[in-house]
Design a protein around this motif. Structure first.
Motif, PDB file in Angstrom:
ATOM      1  N   TRP A 198       0.830  -1.193   0.000  1.00 52.53           N
ATOM      2  CA  TRP A 198       0.000   0.000   0.000  1.00 52.53           C
ATOM      3  C   TRP A 198       0.869   1.249   0.000  1.00 52.53           C
ATOM      4  N   LEU A 199       0.464   2.234  -0.804  1.00 52.29           N
ATOM      5  CA  LEU A 199       1.197   3.479  -0.981  1.00 52.29           C
ATOM      6  C   LEU A 199       0.243   4.659  -0.923  1.00 52.29           C
ATOM      7  N   HIS A 200       0.751   5.789  -0.461  1.00 52.83           N
ATOM      8  CA  HIS A 200       0.042   7.048  -0.674  1.00 52.83           C
ATOM      9  C   HIS A 200       0.243   7.468  -2.119  1.00 52.83           C
ATOM     10  N   SER A 201       1.502   7.416  -2.587  1.00 53.51           N
ATOM     11  CA  SER A 201       1.886   7.608  -3.986  1.00 53.51           C
ATOM     12  C   SER A 201       1.936   9.065  -4.439  1.00 53.51           C
ATOM     13  N   ASP A 202       1.776  10.010  -3.511  1.00 52.97           N
ATOM     14  CA  ASP A 202       1.900  11.413  -3.906  1.00 52.97           C
ATOM     15  C   ASP A 202       2.322  12.250  -2.688  1.00 52.97           C
ATOM     16  N   LEU A 203       3.405  11.830  -2.036  1.00 54.01           N
ATOM     17  CA  LEU A 203       3.845  12.500  -0.809  1.00 54.01           C
ATOM     18  C   LEU A 203       4.637  13.769  -1.135  1.00 54.01           C
ATOM     19  N   MET A 204       3.914  14.740  -1.666  1.00 51.41           N
ATOM     20  CA  MET A 204       4.450  16.068  -1.926  1.00 51.41           C
ATOM     21  C   MET A 204       4.297  16.931  -0.676  1.00 51.41           C
ATOM     22  N   PRO A 205       5.123  17.980  -0.508  1.00 57.47           N
ATOM     23  CA  PRO A 205       4.940  18.870   0.648  1.00 57.47           C
ATOM     24  C   PRO A 205       3.520  19.419   0.759  1.00 57.47           C
ATOM     25  N   GLY A 206       2.874  19.678  -0.374  1.00 58.13           N
ATOM     26  CA  GLY A 206       1.517  20.194  -0.345  1.00 58.13           C
ATOM     27  C   GLY A 206       0.484  19.202   0.130  1.00 58.13           C
ATOM     28  N   ILE A 219      -2.751  14.305   3.496  1.00 59.38           N
ATOM     29  CA  ILE A 219      -3.981  14.532   2.761  1.00 59.38           C
ATOM     30  C   ILE A 219      -3.836  14.076   1.308  1.00 59.38           C
ATOM     31  N   ASP A 220      -4.922  14.165   0.568  1.00 56.64           N
ATOM     32  CA  ASP A 220      -4.978  13.860  -0.866  1.00 56.64           C
ATOM     33  C   ASP A 220      -4.527  12.439  -1.169  1.00 56.64           C
ATOM     34  N   PHE A 221      -5.461  11.513  -1.024  1.00 56.50           N
ATOM     35  CA  PHE A 221      -5.195  10.098  -1.283  1.00 56.50           C
ATOM     36  C   PHE A 221      -5.720   9.654  -2.647  1.00 56.50           C
ATOM     37  N   GLY A 222      -5.842  10.573  -3.584  1.00 55.01           N
ATOM     38  CA  GLY A 222      -6.387  10.225  -4.887  1.00 55.01           C
ATOM     39  C   GLY A 222      -5.524   9.283  -5.699  1.00 55.01           C
ATOM     40  N   CYS A 223      -4.237   9.182  -5.345  1.00 55.04           N
ATOM     41  CA  CYS A 223      -3.321   8.293  -6.080  1.00 55.04           C
ATOM     42  C   CYS A 223      -3.042   7.003  -5.330  1.00 55.04           C
ATOM     43  N   THR A 224      -3.719   6.769  -4.209  1.00 53.47           N
ATOM     44  CA  THR A 224      -3.381   5.642  -3.348  1.00 53.47           C
ATOM     45  C   THR A 224      -3.683   4.294  -4.000  1.00 53.47           C
ATOM     46  N   GLY A 225      -3.063   3.263  -3.463  1.00 50.08           N
ATOM     47  CA  GLY A 225      -3.221   1.906  -3.975  1.00 50.08           C
ATOM     48  C   GLY A 225      -1.973   1.114  -3.675  1.00 50.08           C
ATOM     49  N   VAL A 226      -1.778   0.002  -4.370  1.00 53.06           N
ATOM     50  CA  VAL A 226      -0.618  -0.840  -4.110  1.00 53.06           C
ATOM     51  C   VAL A 226       0.350  -0.794  -5.296  1.00 53.06           C
ATOM     52  N   GLY A 227       1.636  -1.005  -4.981  1.00 47.83           N
ATOM     53  CA  GLY A 227       2.659  -0.975  -6.016  1.00 47.83           C
ATOM     54  C   GLY A 227       4.050  -1.053  -5.417  1.00 47.83           C
ATOM     55  N   ASP A 228       5.019  -0.527  -6.147  1.00 46.02           N
ATOM     56  CA  ASP A 228       6.428  -0.525  -5.771  1.00 46.02           C
ATOM     57  C   ASP A 228       6.631   0.397  -4.568  1.00 46.02           C
ATOM     58  N   PRO A 229       7.196  -0.108  -3.447  1.00 47.15           N
ATOM     59  CA  PRO A 229       7.379   0.747  -2.270  1.00 47.15           C
ATOM     60  C   PRO A 229       8.264   1.963  -2.518  1.00 47.15           C
ATOM     61  N   ALA A 230       9.068   1.946  -3.567  1.00 44.99           N
ATOM     62  CA  ALA A 230       9.913   3.098  -3.880  1.00 44.99           C
ATOM     63  C   ALA A 230       9.096   4.340  -4.187  1.00 44.99           C
ATOM     64  N   CYS A 231       7.812   4.152  -4.532  1.00 48.03           N
ATOM     65  CA  CYS A 231       6.955   5.300  -4.874  1.00 48.03           C
ATOM     66  C   CYS A 231       6.730   6.229  -3.690  1.00 48.03           C
ATOM     67  N   ASP A 232       6.880   5.740  -2.461  1.00 49.50           N
ATOM     68  CA  ASP A 232       6.643   6.588  -1.296  1.00 49.50           C
ATOM     69  C   ASP A 232       7.939   7.114  -0.676  1.00 49.50           C
ATOM     70  N   LEU A 233       9.012   7.135  -1.465  1.00 45.88           N
ATOM     71  CA  LEU A 233      10.265   7.734  -1.003  1.00 45.88           C
ATOM     72  C   LEU A 233      10.394   9.186  -1.437  1.00 45.88           C
ATOM     73  N   PHE A 234       9.375   9.748  -2.058  1.00 45.35           N
ATOM     74  CA  PHE A 234       9.440  11.114  -2.580  1.00 45.35           C
ATOM     75  C   PHE A 234       9.935  12.156  -1.576  1.00 45.35           C
ATOM     76  N   PRO A 235       9.501  12.109  -0.286  1.00 48.17           N
ATOM     77  CA  PRO A 235       9.947  13.167   0.635  1.00 48.17           C
ATOM     78  C   PRO A 235      11.455  13.236   0.824  1.00 48.17           C
TER      79      PRO A 235
END
Length: 299
Positions: A198-206, A219-235
């Motif tokens: 499970w990922l948030h997938s859009d961990l932007m500062p905003g 906030i903003d879970f519109g991109c959430t779902g499952v996938g590659d855990p590397a997707c949540d390393l954005f911060p």
């Protein structure tokens, strides 16, 4: 697309429309004042509704699915996470000439963190790692695929097109050869061999809220779902300084291949965002420039 418009096909939204939608669908909330809430977001308009609610309406058709996603999954994710997330109070329907579903949420207090101005970067890194780890530990059936959650190679064509576009914008000063090298390194990194998580997938500062330097809500879970855990390393690159970045990585136990994929994914998002938003969304363009600098400094 008209001058100053972020996307083609944006639907006009204003206070009067929101007032009519609330009055007809949620008359119990028709009394409080409605005020446009300034946001650096790219897909939704936000309106404060009194002191303790906020209305979120997609500006483009592509955002309509995000609303439905949140209405279905936020109540199921919330009790499994250590950080507050949006609570849907009302699920709005198309009406009054507005064509898509929309939502009323409980207001979440806090401010968006700003790269380079964090008061507690090491503690924030730990908070973010705890949130990401909790997301990864969730085991809910019938999970959707996360936006951006697939193989890194699926982003290749769009990323290279953005690099080509940036070569034609010399005033941005992007070292296109250097970012190409980082991107190609991400493509060479071994892919994720484990089960999708499970990922948030859009961990932007905003999409983060802090108080006293600590994470208080995501906030903003519109991109959430499952996938590659590397997707949540954005911060690691879009928010945290180098020392806090290492705290974040250590707390999550990120292997080298995942780190390279995560860095490439974050860079890809920035490269695509910069030419697209440089004239229409200063916040997104500013963060994209920051990511490019941080990634190249690390690489």
């Amino acid at each position: 697309m008209s001058a100053g418009e972020m996307h083609p096909g944006m639907h006009p939204v204003d206070e009067a429309l929101v007032q009519r939608l609330i009055a007809t669908q949620f008359p119990q909330w028709a009394g409080p004042a409605i005020e446009r809430w300034p946001s650096g977001g790219t897909v939704n308009a936000m309106y404060r509704l009194g002191d303790d609610m906020i209305v979120r309406l997609p500006l483009v058709q592509g955002g309509a699915g995000d609303v439905s996603m949140e209405q279905e999954w936020l109540p199921r994710l919330a009790p499994r996470l250590p950080t507050r997330i949006p609570e849907v109070l009302g699920a709005g329907k198309p009406a009054q000439g507005y064509p898509w579903p929309w939502s009323v949420y409980r207001w979440l207090a806090g401010e968006h963190p700003e790269a380079g101005a964090l008061s507690e970067p090491l503690l924030l890194a730990e908070d973010l790692a705890a949130f990401v780890a909790a997301m990864r530990s969730i085991a809910l059936p019938a999970a959707p695929k996360a936006h951006r959650g697939g193989p890194v190679a699926s982003l290749d064509a769009e990323t290279r097109a953005a690099i080509k576009e940036l070569r034609e914008i010399p005033e941005e000063g992007v070292d296109c050869d250097a970012v190409t090298a980082v991107w190609e390194d991400a493509l060479r990194a071994p892919g994720w061999a484990g089960p999708p998580v499970w990922l948030h997938s859009d961990l932007m500062p905003g999409n983060l809220l802090v108080d006293g330097g600590r994470l208080t809500a995501v906030i903003d879970f519109g991109c959430t779902g499952v996938g590659d855990p590397a997707c949540d390393l954005f911060p690691a690159w879009n928010l945290l300084p180098a020392g806090a970045r290492e705290v974040f990585r250590s707390a999550l136990g990120v292997d080298d291949a995942s780190w390279r994929r995560g860095r490439g994914r974050t860079l890809s998002q920035a490269l695509i965002a910069l030419p697209y938003y440089r004239s229409t969304n200063p916040a997104m363009a500013h963060n994209a420039r920051h990511v490019i600098r941080e990634v190249l400094a690390e690489a």
